[in-house]
Write a protein that holds these residues in place. Structure first.
Motif, PDB file in Angstrom:
ATOM      1  N   ALA A 124       0.828  -0.757  -0.189  1.00  0.00           N
ATOM      2  CA  ALA A 124       0.047  -0.259   0.361  1.00  0.00           C
ATOM      3  C   ALA A 124       1.334   1.127  -0.148  1.00  0.00           C
ATOM      4  CB  ALA A 124      -1.054  -0.046   1.155  1.00  0.00           C
ATOM      5  N   LYS A 125       1.913   1.274   1.133  1.00  0.00           N
ATOM      6  CA  LYS A 125       2.300   2.662   0.733  1.00  0.00           C
ATOM      7  C   LYS A 125       3.578   2.596  -0.301  1.00  0.00           C
ATOM      8  CE  LYS A 125       5.174   1.714   4.709  1.00  0.00           C
ATOM      9  NZ  LYS A 125       6.338   1.390   5.887  1.00  0.00           N
ATOM     10  N   PHE A 126       3.750   1.631  -0.644  1.00  0.00           N
ATOM     11  CA  PHE A 126       4.881   1.582  -2.438  1.00  0.00           C
ATOM     12  C   PHE A 126       3.883   2.177  -3.033  1.00  0.00           C
ATOM     13  CE2 PHE A 126       5.112  -0.724  -6.204  1.00  0.00           C
ATOM     14  CZ  PHE A 126       6.590   0.003  -6.671  1.00  0.00           C
ATOM     15  N   ALA A 127       2.616   1.272  -3.213  1.00  0.00           N
ATOM     16  CA  ALA A 127       1.767   1.808  -4.506  1.00  0.00           C
ATOM     17  C   ALA A 127       1.231   3.836  -4.252  1.00  0.00           C
ATOM     18  CB  ALA A 127       0.589   1.470  -4.750  1.00  0.00           C
ATOM     19  N   VAL A 128       1.404   4.200  -2.897  1.00  0.00           N
ATOM     20  CA  VAL A 128       0.516   5.535  -3.183  1.00  0.00           C
ATOM     21  C   VAL A 128       1.714   6.273  -2.902  1.00  0.00           C
ATOM     22  CG1 VAL A 128       0.049   7.100  -1.052  1.00  0.00           C
ATOM     23  CG2 VAL A 128      -0.813   5.100  -0.943  1.00  0.00           C
ATOM     24  N   ILE A 129       3.709   6.033  -2.823  1.00  0.00           N
ATOM     25  CA  ILE A 129       4.689   6.884  -2.961  1.00  0.00           C
ATOM     26  C   ILE A 129       4.919   6.223  -4.764  1.00  0.00           C
ATOM     27  CG2 ILE A 129       7.057   6.493  -2.682  1.00  0.00           C
ATOM     28  CD1 ILE A 129       6.653   5.257  -0.140  1.00  0.00           C
ATOM     29  N   ALA A 130       4.762   5.355  -5.025  1.00  0.00           N
ATOM     30  CA  ALA A 130       4.300   5.401  -6.927  1.00  0.00           C
ATOM     31  C   ALA A 130       4.257   6.635  -7.587  1.00  0.00           C
ATOM     32  CB  ALA A 130       4.883   3.747  -7.008  1.00  0.00           C
ATOM     33  N   VAL A 131       2.729   6.336  -7.215  1.00  0.00           N
ATOM     34  CA  VAL A 131       1.874   7.320  -7.988  1.00  0.00           C
ATOM     35  C   VAL A 131       1.790   8.695  -7.453  1.00  0.00           C
ATOM     36  CG1 VAL A 131      -0.998   8.522  -8.160  1.00  0.00           C
ATOM     37  CG2 VAL A 131      -0.219   5.276  -7.761  1.00  0.00           C
ATOM     38  N   ALA A 132       2.244   8.549  -6.546  1.00  0.00           N
ATOM     39  CA  ALA A 132       2.783  10.145  -5.685  1.00  0.00           C
ATOM     40  C   ALA A 132       4.047  10.780  -6.600  1.00  0.00           C
ATOM     41  CB  ALA A 132       3.098  10.722  -4.468  1.00  0.00           C
ATOM     42  N   SER A 133       4.958  10.103  -7.544  1.00  0.00           N
ATOM     43  CA  SER A 133       6.445  10.344  -7.923  1.00  0.00           C
ATOM     44  C   SER A 133       5.962  10.070  -9.722  1.00  0.00           C
ATOM     45  CB  SER A 133       7.002   8.866  -6.783  1.00  0.00           C
ATOM     46  OG  SER A 133       6.574   9.335  -5.871  1.00  0.00           O
ATOM     47  N   SER A 134       5.364   9.907 -10.185  1.00  0.00           N
ATOM     48  CA  SER A 134       5.087   9.314 -11.587  1.00  0.00           C
ATOM     49  C   SER A 134       5.352  10.810 -11.822  1.00  0.00           C
ATOM     50  CB  SER A 134       4.013   8.205 -11.774  1.00  0.00           C
ATOM     51  OG  SER A 134       2.591   8.541 -11.544  1.00  0.00           O
ATOM     52  N   GLY A 135       4.359  11.261 -11.941  1.00  0.00           N
ATOM     53  CA  GLY A 135       3.863  12.644 -12.318  1.00  0.00           C
ATOM     54  C   GLY A 135       4.612  13.626 -12.809  1.00  0.00           C
ATOM     55  N   ALA A 136       5.305  13.973 -11.382  1.00  0.00           N
ATOM     56  CA  ALA A 136       6.812  15.457 -11.741  1.00  0.00           C
ATOM     57  C   ALA A 136       7.784  14.395 -12.440  1.00  0.00           C
ATOM     58  CB  ALA A 136       7.123  15.075 -10.425  1.00  0.00           C
ATOM     59  N   MET A 137       7.718  12.794 -12.443  1.00  0.00           N
ATOM     60  CA  MET A 137       9.349  12.717 -13.541  1.00  0.00           C
ATOM     61  C   MET A 137       8.978  12.780 -15.155  1.00  0.00           C
ATOM     62  SD  MET A 137      12.019  11.993 -14.152  1.00  0.00           S
ATOM     63  CE  MET A 137      12.744  11.350 -12.483  1.00  0.00           C
ATOM     64  N   ALA A 138       7.279  12.622 -15.165  1.00  0.00           N
ATOM     65  CA  ALA A 138       6.663  12.788 -16.482  1.00  0.00           C
ATOM     66  C   ALA A 138       6.830  13.115 -17.065  1.00  0.00           C
ATOM     67  CB  ALA A 138       4.865  11.995 -16.791  1.00  0.00           C
ATOM     68  N   VAL A 139       6.450  15.035 -16.444  1.00  0.00           N
ATOM     69  CA  VAL A 139       6.436  16.154 -17.202  1.00  0.00           C
ATOM     70  C   VAL A 139       7.590  16.734 -17.167  1.00  0.00           C
ATOM     71  CG1 VAL A 139       5.611  18.115 -16.464  1.00  0.00           C
ATOM     72  CG2 VAL A 139       4.467  16.579 -15.626  1.00  0.00           C
ATOM     73  N   ASN A 140       8.623  15.942 -16.461  1.00  0.00           N
ATOM     74  CA  ASN A 140      10.699  16.872 -16.470  1.00  0.00           C
ATOM     75  C   ASN A 140      11.299  16.413 -17.887  1.00  0.00           C
ATOM     76  OD1 ASN A 140      10.878  18.820 -14.198  1.00  0.00           O
ATOM     77  ND2 ASN A 140       9.599  17.341 -13.289  1.00  0.00           N
ATOM     78  N   ALA A 141      10.915  14.895 -17.596  1.00  0.00           N
ATOM     79  CA  ALA A 141      11.559  14.016 -18.364  1.00  0.00           C
ATOM     80  C   ALA A 141      10.732  14.376 -19.910  1.00  0.00           C
ATOM     81  CB  ALA A 141      11.019  12.489 -18.335  1.00  0.00           C
ATOM     82  N   PHE A 142       9.426  14.762 -20.401  1.00  0.00           N
ATOM     83  CA  PHE A 142       9.238  14.783 -21.265  1.00  0.00           C
ATOM     84  C   PHE A 142       9.198  16.053 -22.042  1.00  0.00           C
ATOM     85  CE2 PHE A 142       5.591  16.409 -23.966  1.00  0.00           C
ATOM     86  CZ  PHE A 142       5.866  15.815 -24.927  1.00  0.00           C
ATOM     87  N   HIS A 143       9.795  17.583 -21.284  1.00  0.00           N
ATOM     88  CA  HIS A 143      10.547  18.216 -21.297  1.00  0.00           C
ATOM     89  C   HIS A 143      11.665  18.214 -21.893  1.00  0.00           C
ATOM     90  CE1 HIS A 143       7.105  20.918 -20.760  1.00  0.00           C
ATOM     91  NE2 HIS A 143       6.950  20.781 -19.683  1.00  0.00           N
TER      92      HIS A 143
END
Length: 259
Positions: A124-143
């Protein structure tokens, strides 16, 4: 060089020392009408930290392991979505939008849901952290993959480079500075997600659980703040590690040469 060191280290450290002194002298307490029960003195917090050091290390590990695993998994998922959106613009933009949309769900709403969906607290902890972390990397890496010089892109096309070669030899290497920027955003967000997830967890371990438990008990406020201090120190250690890796792998970038 000396001015840069003052700007990057001495001034922030000096501001932190001044804040600690103001807290220790109870200046901030008097200004905002805060009691020592609500905000203990730094000396009391440090004493409680040292007294509970063994338990802090034990609970720190319980928080650190899923936090690191979740951050890495979330960053990897975000990077893959960014690469997909770069190669397949039509469907990729949709995937990028969905990831950022899911990432916009407040952690305080996501954590209790994940704790109900997954019976194992680590998962449960892993899933919450993974979801919270994915968006920032997606946006930054895409740019990072798309904000490249036109000359470099045209040169690759002139040499008959394939789309795959452009992606792996130009876009991905060029995205490294943005990737580390994404990691810098992920660290505090991921730690916050771990702490909040432990608030709603049924397992009685982790920094988040201990913060909640100790702050509820009248004579353990200092210990609760000691666990808050431990969470902050843990975040700073991870952040410092990310900065060290950034210097190691992006020394060629202008942002590193001007530091």
């Amino acid at each position: 060089m000396y001015d840069k060191r003052i700007q990057n280290f001495v001034l922030p450290a000096g501001a932190g020392i001044v804040l600690i002194l103001l807290l220790q002298l109870q200046v901030i307490h008097r200004i905002f009408g805060i009691s020592l029960l609500q905000l203990p003195l730094p000396s009391s917090v440090i004493a409680a930290f040292l007294d509970s050091f063994g338990k802090i290390i034990q609970n720190g590990w319980a928080t650190l392991l899923p936090a690191l695993a979740g951050m890495i998994a979330g960053a990897a998922a975000g990077y893959l979505v960014a690469a997909f959106a770069t190669v397949f613009r039509t469907g990729g933009y949709g995937a990028l939008f969905i990831m950022t949309l899911v990432n916009s769900v407040p952690i305080v709403a996501l954590a209790p849901l994940m704790n109900r969906w997954f019976e194992i607290p680590f998962t449960a902890k892993f899933a919450v952290i993974a979801v919270a972390s994915s968006g920032a990397m997606a946006v930054n890496a895409f740019h990072g993959m798309n904000d490249i010089e036109d000359n470099a892109l045209q040169m690759m096309k002139m040499t008959a480079a394939t789309g795959r070669q452009i992606l792996f030899k130009l876009r991905m290497p060029a995205s490294l500075p943005n990737v580390f920027t994404g990691f810098k955003v992920i660290v505090p967000v991921g730690m916050l997600a771990a702490i909040i997830s432990e608030y709603f967890s049924g397992k009685t371990e982790g920094l988040g659980y201990m913060i909640k438990y100790c702050l509820k008990v009248g004579n353990m406020k200092q210990t609760g703040w000691a666990y808050i201090l431990a969470a902050a120190v843990l975040s700073l250690i991870i952040y410092a590690a990310v900065c060290a890796l950034e210097t190691r792998f992006t020394g060629w970038h202008v942002s590193q040469r001007t530091k």
